[in-house]
Design a protein around this motif. Structure first.
Motif, PDB file in Angstrom:
ATOM      1  N   VAL A 114       4.046  11.556   1.537  1.00 58.15           N
ATOM      2  CA  VAL A 114       3.480  10.236   1.856  1.00 58.15           C
ATOM      3  C   VAL A 114       2.610  10.333   3.112  1.00 58.15           C
ATOM      4  O   VAL A 114       1.498   9.800   3.171  1.00 58.15           O
ATOM      5  CB  VAL A 114       4.600   9.183   2.070  1.00 58.15           C
ATOM      6  N   MET A 115       3.128  11.052   4.097  1.00 56.95           N
ATOM      7  CA  MET A 115       2.389  11.184   5.357  1.00 56.95           C
ATOM      8  C   MET A 115       1.075  11.925   5.124  1.00 56.95           C
ATOM      9  O   MET A 115       0.041  11.584   5.683  1.00 56.95           O
ATOM     10  CB  MET A 115       3.234  11.908   6.405  1.00 56.95           C
ATOM     11  N   ALA A 136       0.832  -1.203   0.000  1.00 63.80           N
ATOM     12  CA  ALA A 136       0.000   0.000   0.000  1.00 63.80           C
ATOM     13  C   ALA A 136       0.868   1.256   0.000  1.00 63.80           C
ATOM     14  O   ALA A 136       0.593   2.222  -0.731  1.00 63.80           O
ATOM     15  CB  ALA A 136      -0.916  -0.014   1.216  1.00 63.80           C
ATOM     16  N   ILE A 137       1.930   1.224   0.792  1.00 60.73           N
ATOM     17  CA  ILE A 137       2.805   2.398   0.854  1.00 60.73           C
ATOM     18  C   ILE A 137       3.519   2.613  -0.480  1.00 60.73           C
ATOM     19  O   ILE A 137       3.620   3.727  -0.981  1.00 60.73           O
ATOM     20  CB  ILE A 137       3.837   2.260   2.013  1.00 60.73           C
ATOM     21  N   GLU A 138       3.947   1.510  -1.074  1.00 61.16           N
ATOM     22  CA  GLU A 138       4.641   1.608  -2.364  1.00 61.16           C
ATOM     23  C   GLU A 138       3.780   2.264  -3.435  1.00 61.16           C
ATOM     24  O   GLU A 138       4.239   3.111  -4.196  1.00 61.16           O
ATOM     25  CB  GLU A 138       5.053   0.202  -2.831  1.00 61.16           C
ATOM     26  N   THR A 139       2.513   1.868  -3.458  1.00 61.81           N
ATOM     27  CA  THR A 139       1.604   2.441  -4.450  1.00 61.81           C
ATOM     28  C   THR A 139       1.557   3.957  -4.310  1.00 61.81           C
ATOM     29  O   THR A 139       1.623   4.705  -5.284  1.00 61.81           O
ATOM     30  CB  THR A 139       0.178   1.873  -4.230  1.00 61.81           C
ATOM     31  N   ILE A 140       1.466   4.399  -3.072  1.00 63.98           N
ATOM     32  CA  ILE A 140       1.397   5.839  -2.822  1.00 63.98           C
ATOM     33  C   ILE A 140       2.695   6.515  -3.248  1.00 63.98           C
ATOM     34  O   ILE A 140       2.696   7.578  -3.879  1.00 63.98           O
ATOM     35  CB  ILE A 140       1.090   6.100  -1.332  1.00 63.98           C
ATOM     36  N   ILE A 141       3.810   5.903  -2.915  1.00 69.63           N
ATOM     37  CA  ILE A 141       5.110   6.477  -3.275  1.00 69.63           C
ATOM     38  C   ILE A 141       5.235   6.616  -4.798  1.00 69.63           C
ATOM     39  O   ILE A 141       5.661   7.658  -5.320  1.00 69.63           O
ATOM     40  CB  ILE A 141       6.272   5.623  -2.710  1.00 69.63           C
ATOM     41  N   ASP A 142       4.837   5.569  -5.491  1.00 73.09           N
ATOM     42  CA  ASP A 142       4.927   5.616  -6.967  1.00 73.09           C
ATOM     43  C   ASP A 142       4.145   6.804  -7.509  1.00 73.09           C
ATOM     44  O   ASP A 142       4.612   7.530  -8.390  1.00 73.09           O
ATOM     45  CB  ASP A 142       4.382   4.311  -7.565  1.00 73.09           C
ATOM     46  N   LYS A 143       2.959   6.992  -6.947  1.00 83.01           N
ATOM     47  CA  LYS A 143       2.098   8.081  -7.403  1.00 83.01           C
ATOM     48  C   LYS A 143       2.800   9.432  -7.178  1.00 83.01           C
ATOM     49  O   LYS A 143       2.824  10.290  -8.068  1.00 83.01           O
ATOM     50  CB  LYS A 143       0.786   8.025  -6.606  1.00 83.01           C
ATOM     51  N   ILE A 144       3.400   9.589  -5.997  1.00 79.51           N
ATOM     52  CA  ILE A 144       4.042  10.865  -5.655  1.00 79.51           C
ATOM     53  C   ILE A 144       5.270  11.112  -6.524  1.00 79.51           C
ATOM     54  O   ILE A 144       5.507  12.229  -6.994  1.00 79.51           O
ATOM     55  CB  ILE A 144       4.396  10.897  -4.151  1.00 79.51           C
ATOM     56  N   ILE A 145       6.024  10.065  -6.779  1.00 77.78           N
ATOM     57  CA  ILE A 145       7.210  10.206  -7.635  1.00 77.78           C
ATOM     58  C   ILE A 145       6.805  10.635  -9.048  1.00 77.78           C
ATOM     59  O   ILE A 145       7.400  11.532  -9.642  1.00 77.78           O
ATOM     60  CB  ILE A 145       8.023   8.886  -7.661  1.00 77.78           C
ATOM     61  N   ALA A 146       5.720  10.014  -9.522  1.00 78.30           N
ATOM     62  CA  ALA A 146       5.258  10.336 -10.874  1.00 78.30           C
ATOM     63  C   ALA A 146       4.795  11.788 -10.971  1.00 78.30           C
ATOM     64  O   ALA A 146       4.998  12.456 -11.989  1.00 78.30           O
ATOM     65  CB  ALA A 146       4.114   9.393 -11.270  1.00 78.30           C
ATOM     66  N   ALA A 147       4.214  12.296  -9.882  1.00 83.09           N
ATOM     67  CA  ALA A 147       3.638  13.644  -9.908  1.00 83.09           C
ATOM     68  C   ALA A 147       4.686  14.739  -9.680  1.00 83.09           C
ATOM     69  O   ALA A 147       4.392  15.931  -9.829  1.00 83.09           O
ATOM     70  CB  ALA A 147       2.529  13.748  -8.869  1.00 83.09           C
ATOM     71  N   ASN A 148       5.903  14.368  -9.262  1.00 80.64           N
ATOM     72  CA  ASN A 148       6.902  15.385  -8.929  1.00 80.64           C
ATOM     73  C   ASN A 148       8.247  15.145  -9.606  1.00 80.64           C
ATOM     74  O   ASN A 148       9.279  15.013  -8.923  1.00 80.64           O
ATOM     75  CB  ASN A 148       7.099  15.438  -7.405  1.00 80.64           C
ATOM     76  N   PRO A 149       8.275  15.130 -10.909  1.00 75.32           N
ATOM     77  CA  PRO A 149       9.525  14.797 -11.603  1.00 75.32           C
ATOM     78  C   PRO A 149      10.652  15.795 -11.281  1.00 75.32           C
ATOM     79  O   PRO A 149      11.813  15.394 -11.159  1.00 75.32           O
ATOM     80  CB  PRO A 149       9.146  14.861 -13.093  1.00 75.32           C
ATOM     81  N   ASP A 150      10.311  17.073 -11.117  1.00 72.90           N
ATOM     82  CA  ASP A 150      11.355  18.076 -10.827  1.00 72.90           C
ATOM     83  C   ASP A 150      12.072  17.755  -9.520  1.00 72.90           C
ATOM     84  O   ASP A 150      13.302  17.819  -9.435  1.00 72.90           O
ATOM     85  CB  ASP A 150      10.742  19.477 -10.717  1.00 72.90           C
ATOM     86  N   ASN A 151      11.279  17.446  -8.523  1.00 72.71           N
ATOM     87  CA  ASN A 151      11.873  17.146  -7.222  1.00 72.71           C
ATOM     88  C   ASN A 151      12.691  15.863  -7.258  1.00 72.71           C
ATOM     89  O   ASN A 151      13.718  15.753  -6.590  1.00 72.71           O
ATOM     90  CB  ASN A 151      10.793  17.049  -6.149  1.00 72.71           C
ATOM     91  N   VAL A 152      12.227  14.913  -8.022  1.00 72.99           N
ATOM     92  CA  VAL A 152      12.986  13.662  -8.137  1.00 72.99           C
ATOM     93  C   VAL A 152      14.352  13.962  -8.743  1.00 72.99           C
ATOM     94  O   VAL A 152      15.393  13.518  -8.244  1.00 72.99           O
ATOM     95  CB  VAL A 152      12.223  12.625  -8.997  1.00 72.99           C
TER      96      VAL A 152
END
Ligand code: ADP
Ligand code: MG
Length: 482
Positions: A460-461, A426-442
């Motif tokens: 995530v929190m 469940a946590i991984e799914t959320i992380i993937d979503k956040i990474i996808a939405a923030n390419p600049d920060n990545v």
């Protein structure tokens, strides 16, 4: 901090304390009259207390036991033979015209008290003596514009006067001494330590000297009724003495009164010497004599004392000396901790009591005795954290809700669905979503801006309402971002 900076250089404070502790006893030192606080004036006065002619004092055995017990708590010499003396002076609320006290042969001799300093260190302060004496009555000047009244209820109540050696060097040490002594008396059950009701009263003897020089002349400050005022009164008085001495004056040995409203000390009277009191053995009372067996039996009833408890907490639970002394500073907080620690991690229990619970109680103006969260209930909260059901962050919210609602931690967590997400999928799914939405920060993170990591944790929190297990989030994020 410990020295006073004067115009002519540094000065050192020297402080010795005299504490009057009312003996926890249902009846008075030499009569059977009751000692309840707050009773109607003059309803607890026997003929002995009122000093009717021909009345004879009879020593209260229980008060003697209490004094011996206190002496043992102070690691002091117990004198199997002691003497009651008459200390003569006139007070309108002292009908005998003298106070029965002990002078040359007190019931308890030299002992010591270990005080805890803020840096976790300790200091041992010598106890000179402890003696038994009677309290006087009370004059009431504010009941009528034209008359004064006298209430003899307190007259004859047993006091222990506990005198320290002049071994304290800062006002903080003096305040610590009073706190520790009060704590000890409360553990022993020999005095309730209530400063507001006058069960514990403190006179501070203060002098100043050039470091290493001979002792200066002391002034005795009366009427200090809180630990805060002990600090303020001593600091004021020491600074006053430095000013007098540096201006070429000299200190008169005198009794001064502390005025908390003005934060100053004023001359009350010049200090009497012992011979002014015309002490002599009270002819109505034979010397007080008891056996070593009597003392040994009292020793058997001694509870575990704060210092022993503190040592045990360090040894048994691995707590720091500081935490151990905070938890043992009051008998009630030690009892609370001992309930919470059963089946829980000691350090987690200790941290949460001293930081989170005490912080909240302070804000509510409550002491641990009337904590809205019982030790049992608090233990439930710690258990949920220890079992990784909730994170520390959520636990803080839950604790607030427990205080508000009186509900158990488990009920609150299940009602509000606060159970921590430990399911890595469940946590991984959320992380993937956040990474996808923030390419600049990545990209920024990958180019070496480590601080951006916090941003991802925060996202995530936020997404999980604070419920994701922080350790799992950290681990998965590191993996995914590398
Ligand atoms: P008294 O009844 O005259 O006040 P006590 O023996 O009951 O005498 O108490 C004296 C107190 O004064 C003790 O606490 C002692 O430590 C303290 N004391 C004695 N000399 C000094 C000094 N030079 N500076 C500060 N305190 C002192
Ligand atoms: Mg004195």
């Amino acid at each position: 901090m410990s020295m006073i900076q004067g115009k002519t250089g540094e000065w050192e404070m020297v402080i010795g304390l005299e504490v009057h502790a009312q003996v926890d006893s249902n009846s008075k030192l030499f009569s059977g009259a009751a000692t309840d606080f707050g009773a109607e004036p003059n309803t607890q006065v026997s003929f002995v207390d009122a000093a009717m002619p021909g009345m004879l004092p009879v020593i209260n055995g229980y008060c003697v036991e209490q004094a011996v017990k206190t002496g043992l708590g102070l690691n002091a010499q117990i004198h199997l033979r002691s003497v009651f003396d008459r200390k003569n002076y006139f007070y309108p609320d002292l009908p005998q015209g003298y106070q029965i006290s002990q002078f040359l042969d007190p019931i308890v001799g030299k002992g010591s008290l270990v005080i805890d300093l803020p840096d976790g260190k300790t200091k041992t302060i010598g106890i000179t003596r402890l003696h038994l004496e009677q309290d006087a009555g009370k004059s009431l000047h504010d009941q009528s514009p034209t008359s004064s009244f006298i209430d003899l209820n307190r007259c004859g109540v047993a006091l222990m006067e506990i005198v320290s050696e002049p071994e304290m060097r800062t006002a903080e040490e003096a305040a610590e001494y009073v706190k520790k002594l009060r704590n000890l008396l409360r553990y022993l059950g020999t005095c309730d330590g209530d400063m507001e009701k006058g069960s514990l009263r403190c006179d501070a003897n203060v002098s100043v000297r050039k470091p290493g020089g001979p002792l200066g002349t002391r002034c005795e400050i009366k009427n200090i009724n809180s630990t805060r005022n002990i600090l303020r009164a001593i600091e004021y008085e020491a600074a006053r003495q430095v000013e007098v001495l540096e201006a070429g004056g000299k200190i008169d040995q005198e009794t001064r009164l502390y005025d908390a409203g003005l934060n100053e000390t004023r001359t009350m009277r010049s200090k009497e010497d012992a011979h002014d009191y015309r002490y002599f053995p009270d002819p109505d009372l034979p010397p007080l004599v008891f056996t070593q067996e009597f003392v040994d039996n009292i020793r058997k009833t001694m509870p575990e004392l704060p210092d022993q408890k503190k040592e045990r907490y360090i040894r048994e639970f691995g707590l720091s000396p500081y935490d151990a002394s905070v938890l043992t500073a009051e008998k009630q907080s030690a009892e609370y901790f001992e309930t919470v620690v059963k089946g829980n991690d000691p350090k987690l229990a200790s941290n949460w009591i001293t930081a989170e619970l005490f912080g909240r109680l302070n804000k509510l103006g409550k002491s641990i005795e009337d904590s809205p969260v019982s030790a049992q209930a608090f233990s439930g909260l710690i258990k949920l954290m220890g079992d990784n059901v909730i994170s520390g962050k959520i636990a803080k919210e839950v604790l607030d809700l427990m205080i508000e609602s009186g509900k158990s931690a488990a009920d609150i967590v299940s009602e509000k669905g606060l159970t921590q997400i430990t399911d890595t999928g469940a946590i991984e799914t959320i992380i993937d979503k956040i990474i996808a939405a923030n390419p600049d920060n990545v990209a920024a993170y990958k180019s070496g801006k480590d601080k951006i990591f916090g941003f991802f944790v925060g996202q995530v929190m936020k997404e999980t309402g604070g419920k994701a297990n922080p350790a799992a989030v950290n681990e998965l994020l590191k993996k995914k971002l590398s």
